[in-house]
Design a protein around this motif. Sequence first.
Motif, PDB file in Angstrom:
ATOM      1  N   SER A   1      -4.436  -6.509 -12.633  1.00 45.28           N
ATOM      2  CA  SER A   1      -5.398  -7.908 -12.583  1.00 45.28           C
ATOM      3  C   SER A   1      -4.578  -8.807 -13.239  1.00 45.28           C
ATOM      4  CB  SER A   1      -6.848  -8.465 -11.922  1.00 45.28           C
ATOM      5  OG  SER A   1      -7.635  -7.781 -12.941  1.00 45.28           O
TER       6      SER A   1
ATOM      7  N   THR B   1       1.068  -1.407  -0.021  1.00 42.32           N
ATOM      8  CA  THR B   1      -0.046   0.243   0.166  1.00 42.32           C
ATOM      9  C   THR B   1       1.181   1.346   0.217  1.00 42.32           C
ATOM     10  OG1 THR B   1       0.123   0.099   2.256  1.00 42.32           O
ATOM     11  CG2 THR B   1      -1.736  -0.749   1.335  1.00 42.32           C
TER      12      THR B   1
ATOM     13  N   GLN C   1      -4.026  -8.593  -7.677  1.00 40.50           N
ATOM     14  CA  GLN C   1      -5.074  -7.431  -8.191  1.00 40.50           C
ATOM     15  C   GLN C   1      -4.614  -5.762  -7.462  1.00 40.50           C
ATOM     16  OE1 GLN C   1      -8.860  -8.102  -7.230  1.00 40.50           O
ATOM     17  NE2 GLN C   1      -9.232  -6.989  -9.240  1.00 40.50           N
ATOM     18  N   SER C   2      -4.326  -5.209  -8.524  1.00 36.48           N
ATOM     19  CA  SER C   2      -4.229  -4.171  -8.477  1.00 36.48           C
ATOM     20  C   SER C   2      -4.700  -2.542  -9.044  1.00 36.48           C
ATOM     21  CB  SER C   2      -2.235  -3.252  -9.312  1.00 36.48           C
ATOM     22  OG  SER C   2      -1.754  -4.677  -8.354  1.00 36.48           O
ATOM     23  N   ASN C   3      -4.469  -0.972  -7.834  1.00 30.89           N
ATOM     24  CA  ASN C   3      -5.158  -0.569  -7.754  1.00 30.89           C
ATOM     25  C   ASN C   3      -4.224   0.946  -8.724  1.00 30.89           C
ATOM     26  OD1 ASN C   3      -6.591   2.034  -8.445  1.00 30.89           O
ATOM     27  ND2 ASN C   3      -7.688   1.585  -6.788  1.00 30.89           N
TER      28      ASN C   3
ATOM     29  N   VAL D   1      -7.494   6.355 -11.277  1.00 26.86           N
ATOM     30  CA  VAL D   1      -8.030   5.294 -10.804  1.00 26.86           C
ATOM     31  C   VAL D   1      -7.913   3.457 -11.999  1.00 26.86           C
ATOM     32  CG1 VAL D   1      -9.901   5.181 -11.109  1.00 26.86           C
ATOM     33  CG2 VAL D   1      -8.730   3.418  -9.323  1.00 26.86           C
TER      34      VAL D   1
ATOM     35  N   GLN E   1      -8.628   1.476 -17.033  1.00 28.94           N
ATOM     36  CA  GLN E   1      -8.598   2.283 -16.474  1.00 28.94           C
ATOM     37  C   GLN E   1      -9.442   3.710 -16.907  1.00 28.94           C
ATOM     38  OE1 GLN E   1      -4.775   3.879 -17.754  1.00 28.94           O
ATOM     39  NE2 GLN E   1      -4.966   6.077 -16.354  1.00 28.94           N
TER      40      GLN E   1
ATOM     41  N   SER F   1      -7.208   0.050 -12.563  1.00 27.31           N
ATOM     42  CA  SER F   1      -7.766  -1.313 -12.051  1.00 27.31           C
ATOM     43  C   SER F   1      -6.697  -2.192 -12.821  1.00 27.31           C
ATOM     44  CB  SER F   1      -8.843  -2.585 -12.177  1.00 27.31           C
ATOM     45  OG  SER F   1      -9.506  -3.590 -12.065  1.00 27.31           O
TER      46      SER F   1
ATOM     47  N   GLU G   1      -3.083   9.352  -5.463  1.00 22.99           N
ATOM     48  CA  GLU G   1      -2.797   8.562  -5.755  1.00 22.99           C
ATOM     49  C   GLU G   1      -2.139   7.127  -5.637  1.00 22.99           C
ATOM     50  OE1 GLU G   1      -3.453  10.308 -10.071  1.00 22.99           O
ATOM     51  OE2 GLU G   1      -5.389  11.359 -10.037  1.00 22.99           O
TER      52      GLU G   1
ATOM     53  N   SER H   1      -1.237  -3.111  -3.930  1.00 24.61           N
ATOM     54  CA  SER H   1      -2.003  -4.295  -4.777  1.00 24.61           C
ATOM     55  C   SER H   1      -1.772  -5.636  -3.833  1.00 24.61           C
ATOM     56  CB  SER H   1      -0.469  -4.901  -5.589  1.00 24.61           C
ATOM     57  OG  SER H   1      -0.705  -5.602  -6.481  1.00 24.61           O
TER      58      SER H   1
END
Lengths: 207, 65
Positions: free
Chosen positions: A173, A79, A161-163, A169, A113, A171, A139, A143
């Motif tokens: 994965s 994080t 899975q990552s932001n 933002v 995205q 995604s 931002e 993950s």
Amino acid sequence: MSGVMRFDKWENPTATKSVTIDQIAGGSGLVPIVPPIVTLGSGTSTVSASGMVTFSGANYVRLRDIFTSTYRNYLIIVTDINTSAGNSYAYLQLASGNSDNGTGYYTEAVFAQVGSSISTYYVNSGGAWDLGPTNAGNEYFGSSINIYSPGAATYTKATFQSNAGNGGVASVSGGLLHANTSAFTGLTLFAASNAAFSGKIQVYGYR
Amino acid sequence: MENETTQIVIEPISEQMITVSEEMSIIADERQAEWDAIAAAKLTAAAKLAKLGLTEEEVQALIGA
């Protein structure tokens, strides 16, 4: 599990009794792991009592001796990743002792995205797992990575899975594979071009 | 509360990691260039389709935006 209590009906019912209840054998859950050794290329790091590693100004973070025979599968939570110099990418390698393994990593990912179509990307037999884009703004990248059997002498698989924060933002994965039959004991997180970055990383073992 | 049993070690970055990082960065840059090219092509296609009098939804349906 033993859990039977038996009282003799002729015993004195007012006498003090002590009862030991066994821990539930084979109980399930996530157990935080405190890494015995954290190696940084630069910067500073602290480790909380529960194993949360907080680092700053690092160009890599290696958590050593976290994969043991106690657990087979692991959850890694990353994080607050901030690549201070600008947009970058987050990469992960497996390590044995203080040595990273730098070949045979496969990443097959889907990228979504805001304002863009869904894309896919892959890295076949690359130098590290690619967890997606990071940036230097607010931002922050985060993950979660589930790693399966990294300590076994077999190929290591994982899902992630990552932001990703690059441009808003996003995604990411996908599935990960390390085509190497060695047993590994740790992992190393770093950014593209070894850019200095800050963030937090916590490892849990699946019991 | 900090954990006092963890050993924190500072070691210079290895040549191997520098090499890997550079290789991965090249792959990422190529990927980004590919995505940028796709996005630019879609914008061009959208502009041409808009001239035909199609609605925004119809344009998006055609180019997959």
